[in-house]
Design a protein around this motif. Structure first.
Motif, PDB file in Angstrom:
ATOM      1  N   ILE A   1      46.282  49.429 -16.963  1.00 41.50           N
ATOM      2  CA  ILE A   1      44.941  49.250 -16.397  1.00 41.50           C
ATOM      3  C   ILE A   1      44.325  47.944 -16.910  1.00 41.50           C
ATOM      4  N   LYS A   2      43.773  47.163 -15.986  1.00 45.71           N
ATOM      5  CA  LYS A   2      42.969  45.987 -16.340  1.00 45.71           C
ATOM      6  C   LYS A   2      41.534  46.504 -16.448  1.00 45.71           C
ATOM      7  N   TYR A   3      41.098  46.839 -17.652  1.00 45.60           N
ATOM      8  CA  TYR A   3      39.855  47.568 -17.851  1.00 45.60           C
ATOM      9  C   TYR A   3      38.618  46.821 -17.368  1.00 45.60           C
ATOM     10  N   ILE A   4      38.561  45.522 -17.523  1.00 45.60           N
ATOM     11  CA  ILE A   4      37.382  44.779 -17.058  1.00 45.60           C
ATOM     12  C   ILE A   4      37.283  44.872 -15.536  1.00 45.60           C
ATOM     13  N   VAL A   5      38.383  44.648 -14.841  1.00 45.93           N
ATOM     14  CA  VAL A   5      38.387  44.743 -13.377  1.00 45.93           C
ATOM     15  C   VAL A   5      38.080  46.170 -12.953  1.00 45.93           C
ATOM     16  N   TYR A   6      38.699  47.142 -13.603  1.00 45.33           N
ATOM     17  CA  TYR A   6      38.473  48.558 -13.280  1.00 45.33           C
ATOM     18  C   TYR A   6      36.998  48.914 -13.428  1.00 45.33           C
ATOM     19  N   ILE A   7      36.385  48.562 -14.534  1.00 43.55           N
ATOM     20  CA  ILE A   7      34.980  48.911 -14.780  1.00 43.55           C
ATOM     21  C   ILE A   7      34.063  48.204 -13.787  1.00 43.55           C
ATOM     22  N   LEU A   8      34.293  46.924 -13.522  1.00 38.05           N
ATOM     23  CA  LEU A   8      33.453  46.204 -12.563  1.00 38.05           C
ATOM     24  C   LEU A   8      33.566  46.797 -11.154  1.00 38.05           C
ATOM     25  N   LYS A   9      34.775  47.160 -10.750  1.00 39.97           N
ATOM     26  CA  LYS A   9      34.942  47.774  -9.432  1.00 39.97           C
ATOM     27  C   LYS A   9      34.309  49.161  -9.396  1.00 39.97           C
ATOM     28  N   LYS A  10      34.416  49.894 -10.482  1.00 44.03           N
ATOM     29  CA  LYS A  10      33.805  51.228 -10.562  1.00 44.03           C
ATOM     30  C   LYS A  10      32.287  51.115 -10.399  1.00 44.03           C
ATOM     31  N   ILE A  11      31.677  50.151 -11.084  1.00 47.50           N
ATOM     32  CA  ILE A  11      30.236  49.916 -10.954  1.00 47.50           C
ATOM     33  C   ILE A  11      29.891  49.542  -9.515  1.00 47.50           C
ATOM     34  N   PHE A  12      30.692  48.667  -8.911  1.00 49.75           N
ATOM     35  CA  PHE A  12      30.444  48.242  -7.539  1.00 49.75           C
ATOM     36  C   PHE A  12      30.494  49.425  -6.582  1.00 49.75           C
ATOM     37  N   TYR A  13      31.562  50.227  -6.643  1.00 51.99           N
ATOM     38  CA  TYR A  13      31.698  51.356  -5.722  1.00 51.99           C
ATOM     39  C   TYR A  13      30.597  52.386  -5.922  1.00 51.99           C
ATOM     40  N   THR A  14      30.204  52.631  -7.157  1.00 48.84           N
ATOM     41  CA  THR A  14      29.132  53.583  -7.435  1.00 48.84           C
ATOM     42  C   THR A  14      27.818  53.100  -6.831  1.00 48.84           C
ATOM     43  N   ASN A  15      27.501  51.839  -7.011  1.00 50.16           N
ATOM     44  CA  ASN A  15      26.236  51.299  -6.522  1.00 50.16           C
ATOM     45  C   ASN A  15      26.269  50.957  -5.044  1.00 50.16           C
ATOM     46  N   ALA A  16      27.423  50.716  -4.476  1.00 44.84           N
ATOM     47  CA  ALA A  16      27.512  50.390  -3.055  1.00 44.84           C
ATOM     48  C   ALA A  16      27.003  51.547  -2.205  1.00 44.84           C
ATOM     49  N   SER A  17      27.334  52.770  -2.566  1.00 39.99           N
ATOM     50  CA  SER A  17      26.862  53.920  -1.794  1.00 39.99           C
ATOM     51  C   SER A  17      25.342  54.074  -1.921  1.00 39.99           C
ATOM     52  N   LYS A  18      24.800  53.780  -3.093  1.00 39.60           N
ATOM     53  CA  LYS A  18      23.348  53.836  -3.277  1.00 39.60           C
ATOM     54  C   LYS A  18      22.660  52.764  -2.440  1.00 39.60           C
ATOM     55  N   LEU A  19      23.206  51.555  -2.430  1.00 46.77           N
ATOM     56  CA  LEU A  19      22.636  50.476  -1.636  1.00 46.77           C
ATOM     57  C   LEU A  19      22.718  50.777  -0.142  1.00 46.77           C
ATOM     58  N   LYS A  20      23.802  51.407   0.265  1.00 42.93           N
ATOM     59  CA  LYS A  20      23.966  51.779   1.669  1.00 42.93           C
ATOM     60  C   LYS A  20      22.890  52.784   2.080  1.00 42.93           C
ATOM     61  N   ASN A  21      22.606  53.749   1.208  1.00 41.67           N
ATOM     62  CA  ASN A  21      21.575  54.740   1.510  1.00 41.67           C
ATOM     63  C   ASN A  21      20.193  54.111   1.574  1.00 41.67           C
ATOM     64  N   ILE A  22      19.912  53.168   0.686  1.00 47.19           N
ATOM     65  CA  ILE A  22      18.634  52.453   0.708  1.00 47.19           C
ATOM     66  C   ILE A  22      18.496  51.666   2.005  1.00 47.19           C
ATOM     67  N   ALA A  23      19.564  50.990   2.421  1.00 50.79           N
ATOM     68  CA  ALA A  23      19.540  50.221   3.660  1.00 50.79           C
ATOM     69  C   ALA A  23      19.286  51.135   4.859  1.00 50.79           C
ATOM     70  N   LYS A  24      19.895  52.312   4.890  1.00 52.52           N
ATOM     71  CA  LYS A  24      19.673  53.269   5.980  1.00 52.52           C
ATOM     72  C   LYS A  24      18.218  53.678   6.039  1.00 52.52           C
ATOM     73  N   LEU A  25      17.612  53.980   4.881  1.00 56.42           N
ATOM     74  CA  LEU A  25      16.217  54.400   4.840  1.00 56.42           C
ATOM     75  C   LEU A  25      15.301  53.283   5.351  1.00 56.42           C
ATOM     76  N   ARG A  26      15.574  52.071   4.978  1.00 53.30           N
ATOM     77  CA  ARG A  26      14.747  50.941   5.433  1.00 53.30           C
ATOM     78  C   ARG A  26      14.869  50.735   6.937  1.00 53.30           C
ATOM     79  N   LEU A  27      16.067  50.920   7.477  1.00 49.03           N
ATOM     80  CA  LEU A  27      16.247  50.750   8.916  1.00 49.03           C
ATOM     81  C   LEU A  27      15.558  51.861   9.704  1.00 49.03           C
ATOM     82  N   GLN A  28      15.502  53.069   9.135  1.00 43.30           N
ATOM     83  CA  GLN A  28      14.875  54.194   9.805  1.00 43.30           C
ATOM     84  C   GLN A  28      13.346  54.104   9.766  1.00 43.30           C
ATOM     85  N   GLY A  29      12.812  53.535   8.738  1.00 38.95           N
ATOM     86  CA  GLY A  29      11.364  53.567   8.591  1.00 38.95           C
ATOM     87  C   GLY A  29      10.833  52.232   8.428  1.00 38.95           C
TER      88      GLY A  29
END
Length: 93
Positions: free
Chosen positions: A65-93
């Motif tokens: 495991i390349k831990y730096i790459v793994y951790i950065l991608k893990k942070i990205f994937y975790t926050n990407a879903s949150k950002l997607k939900n925020i974007a949906k809410l803004r488009l709806q309202g």
């Protein structure tokens, strides 16, 4: 193609950076947290630098495991879903 799609279990399409449950790596083999061997692991990344697994393959001498790459991608994937939900809410309202 003539039948409805059947979704495979995640152990047949496993990306280490995007799963919430985590995994174990023992002697070059990936396992789910429950101890079940993962059949297909994807070393996803556009270039070698972005792939979280070094020396990707099957066997004891592979899969580091390349831990730096793994951790950065893990942070990205975790926050990407949150950002997607925020974007949906803004488009709806």
């Amino acid at each position: 193609y003539q039948h409805k799609a059947v979704f495979l279990d995640k152990k047949y399409n496993f990306m280490i950076s995007s799963v919430k449950e985590g995994f174990n790596l023992k002697e070059g083999v990936f396992y789910q947290k429950n101890g079940e061997k993962i059949a297909v692991v994807r070393n996803a990344g556009r270039s070698g630098f972005l792939r979280p697994i070094n020396n990707f393959g099957y066997g004891r001498q592979f899969n580091r495991i390349k831990y730096i790459v793994y951790i950065l991608k893990k942070i990205f994937y975790t926050n990407a879903s949150k950002l997607k939900n925020i974007a949906k809410l803004r488009l709806q309202g």
